[in-house]
Design a protein around this motif. Structure first.
Motif, mmCIF file in Angstrom:
data_model
loop_
_atom_site.group_PDB
_atom_site.id
_atom_site.type_symbol
_atom_site.label_atom_id
_atom_site.label_comp_id
_atom_site.label_asym_id
_atom_site.label_seq_id
_atom_site.Cartn_x
_atom_site.Cartn_y
_atom_site.Cartn_z
ATOM 1 N N PRO A 1 0.844 -1.197 0.000
ATOM 2 C CA PRO A 1 0.000 0.000 0.000
ATOM 3 C C PRO A 1 0.878 1.245 0.000
ATOM 4 O O PRO A 1 1.865 1.333 0.740
ATOM 5 N N ALA A 2 0.544 2.189 -0.845
ATOM 6 C CA ALA A 2 1.396 3.373 -1.005
ATOM 7 C C ALA A 2 0.554 4.573 -1.410
ATOM 8 O O ALA A 2 -0.483 4.423 -2.065
ATOM 9 N N TRP A 3 1.030 5.757 -1.013
ATOM 10 C CA TRP A 3 0.397 7.021 -1.399
ATOM 11 C C TRP A 3 1.472 7.968 -1.937
ATOM 12 O O TRP A 3 2.591 7.993 -1.408
ATOM 13 N N PRO B 1 0.189 2.828 9.217
ATOM 14 C CA PRO B 1 0.082 2.505 7.795
ATOM 15 C C PRO B 1 0.574 3.647 6.914
ATOM 16 O O PRO B 1 0.835 4.752 7.386
ATOM 17 N N ALA B 2 0.694 3.365 5.636
ATOM 18 C CA ALA B 2 1.127 4.380 4.677
ATOM 19 C C ALA B 2 0.235 5.605 4.751
ATOM 20 O O ALA B 2 -0.994 5.491 4.834
ATOM 21 N N ALA B 3 0.863 6.788 4.749
ATOM 22 C CA ALA B 3 0.124 8.043 4.837
ATOM 23 C C ALA B 3 0.897 9.107 4.082
ATOM 24 O O ALA B 3 2.102 9.275 4.312
ATOM 25 N N PRO B 4 0.256 9.849 3.178
ATOM 26 C CA PRO B 4 0.983 10.889 2.445
ATOM 27 C C PRO B 4 1.327 12.064 3.333
ATOM 28 O O PRO B 4 0.611 12.378 4.280
ATOM 29 N N GLN B 5 2.445 12.706 3.012
ATOM 30 C CA GLN B 5 2.891 13.927 3.676
ATOM 31 C C GLN B 5 3.526 14.823 2.607
ATOM 32 O O GLN B 5 3.898 14.344 1.531
ATOM 33 N N PRO B 6 3.683 16.117 2.873
ATOM 34 C CA PRO B 6 4.402 16.967 1.927
ATOM 35 C C PRO B 6 5.897 16.664 1.962
ATOM 36 O O PRO B 6 6.456 16.317 3.006
ATOM 37 N N LEU B 7 6.540 16.785 0.821
ATOM 38 C CA LEU B 7 7.983 16.561 0.749
ATOM 39 C C LEU B 7 8.742 17.713 1.386
ATOM 40 O O LEU B 7 8.313 18.865 1.320
ATOM 41 N N PRO B 8 9.888 17.427 1.987
ATOM 42 C CA PRO B 8 10.701 18.509 2.545
ATOM 43 C C PRO B 8 11.189 19.458 1.458
ATOM 44 O O PRO B 8 11.326 19.079 0.282
ATOM 45 N N SER B 9 11.458 20.680 1.856
ATOM 46 C CA SER B 9 12.018 21.659 0.928
ATOM 47 C C SER B 9 13.319 21.118 0.341
ATOM 48 O O SER B 9 14.136 20.522 1.048
#
Length: 397
Positions: free
Chosen positions: A83-85, A139-147
């Motif tokens: 499972p991936a986001w 579980p897999a959870a989306p987050q914003p990418l670091p600068s």
């Protein structure tokens, strides 16, 4: 009388549940989408119905869309789908691509508020196919990418257990081959609104009370942060009938999930005099199920006063409360925008991380009960917390 036996709390909880159900009917409230625009209209209608004018502050950021494909399939040593986001601002793979997984090491998100494990996927020619980010817990959870992340490359979030499995295979010397496909990427600029309501007080003092009402793309976000949104809405309705002593500026922030885009814009648009007029900021973000509360504040003296006022209220109402504090506070929610500008700030959450950014983050009675408890708590905090002494904005350390 404890919270469990308070008839007024039961009524607030029932109202909170109904309001959460109404809010999530608008679908995911991802910045720049029709869902958040509809939710903003609904909130404005509710606020104006009790006599509060709403000022809208548009927030425009570089746009991004998650796409419809986010697939990580292990080919070797054991065939299985993970499972991936897609992470916010992730690039596309341009179709299905294969590669070998290498462990990179720790990955800081929201500064060091979260520390995940990072992997790079390389094609046979050495080109980077994608990055995988294994969550620290859950579980897999989306987050914003670091600068500074490479937005031309796909970045996919996977769960903690899957990350541990990849790490074990690699440590055992087993080649880990995967096929990855993701089709998210940048689009035109995205805009949605901060909603601002000014509640005049009967005496001195000025508090900014905030909650973000946006969500990630994959959830209707009852916990994160429909709960805080409804708490602010209930407070606005109560203060329309009986105003607080301190004046309160209520701000429903957009784009919190976009690296605090709404609150950063608010702070950047304010003058130094306007920021200095704020006694402190109180941010309500994530009133999940259960009794585990995190309460962070800064500067340190204010953090101690905030903790003391919370415990004073909880002593008679929540004997089951489990409280954790941290200093310096984390940087992953809207109070951080004010803390960086030197404004004393505090953050309150009933942490429910297994529902964070999940499709099953839907209304339930546990969330509603904690919304009902938080409303009088916030009234207590606004009434008892004095304006703290300012400290310099945090530096590098």
């Amino acid at each position: 009388m404890t919270h469990d036996t308070d008839p007024a709390a039961a009524q607030r909880a029932e109202r909170a549940y109904d309001d959460l159900v109404a809010l999530v009917q608008h679908g995911p409230r991802f910045h720049g989408t029709a869902g958040i625009a509809a939710a903003a209209d609904w909130l404005e209608q509710r606020l104006t119905a009790v006599g509060w004018p709403v000022a809208r502050q548009p927030v425009t950021l570089p746009g991004w869309q998650p796409g419809s494909v986010h697939r990580v399939a292990v080919q070797q040593p054991i065939a299985r789908e993970l499972p991936a986001w897609p992470m916010l601002w992730s690039g596309s793979t341009g179709g299905a691509r294969r590669g070998t997984v290498e462990a990179v090491g720790p990955q800081g998100l929201w500064g060091d508020s979260m520390v995940w494990q990072k992997f790079v996927v390389r094609a046979d020619d050495g080109d980077v196919v994608a990055y995988l980010h294994a969550r620290d817990d859950g579980p897999a959870a989306p987050q914003p990418l670091p600068s500074g992340s490479d937005h031309d490359v796909a970045h996919l979030a996977i769960g903690r257990v899957d990350g541990l499995q990849l790490t074990e295979w690699i440590a055992d010397g087993k080649p880990v081959e995967v096929e990855i496909e993701a089709d998210g990427g940048p689009v035109d600029a995205a805009t949605s609104d901060n909603l601002v309501v000014d509640v005049p007080g009967t005496g001195d003092g000025s508090v900014l009370l905030c909650a973000h009402y946006d969500t990630f793309f994959n959830t209707v976000g009852a916990y994160d942060n429909g709960s805080g949104t409804i708490a602010l809405l209930q407070l606005a309705e109560r203060w329309a009938a009986a105003p607080p002593v301190s004046s309160v500026r209520l701000v429903f922030f957009t784009a919190e999930e976009w690296h605090l885009g709404g609150s950063r814009h608010f702070v950047d648009s304010a003058s130094s005099d306007e920021l200095d007029a704020i006694d402190y900021v109180l941010n309500v973000d994530g009133l999940g199920r259960g009794s585990f509360v995190e309460a962070f504040g800064a500067p340190e003296a204010f953090s101690t006063a905030f903790r003391g006022a919370l415990l004073q209220h909880a002593a008679a109402t929540r004997p089951d409360l489990e409280l954790v504090t941290r200093f310096p506070p984390t940087t992953g929610t809207d109070d951080a925008s004010f803390y960086r500008a030197g404004v004393p700030s505090a953050f309150l959450t009933f942490n429910d991380l297994h529902r964070l950014h999940q499709p099953d983050d839907e209304p339930n009675r546990g969330i509603a009960a904690n919304v009902a408890w938080t409303v009088p708590l916030v009234e207590h905090l606004v009434a008892t917390l004095a304006r703290p002494t300012r400290a310099a904005p945090p530096g590098v350390l």
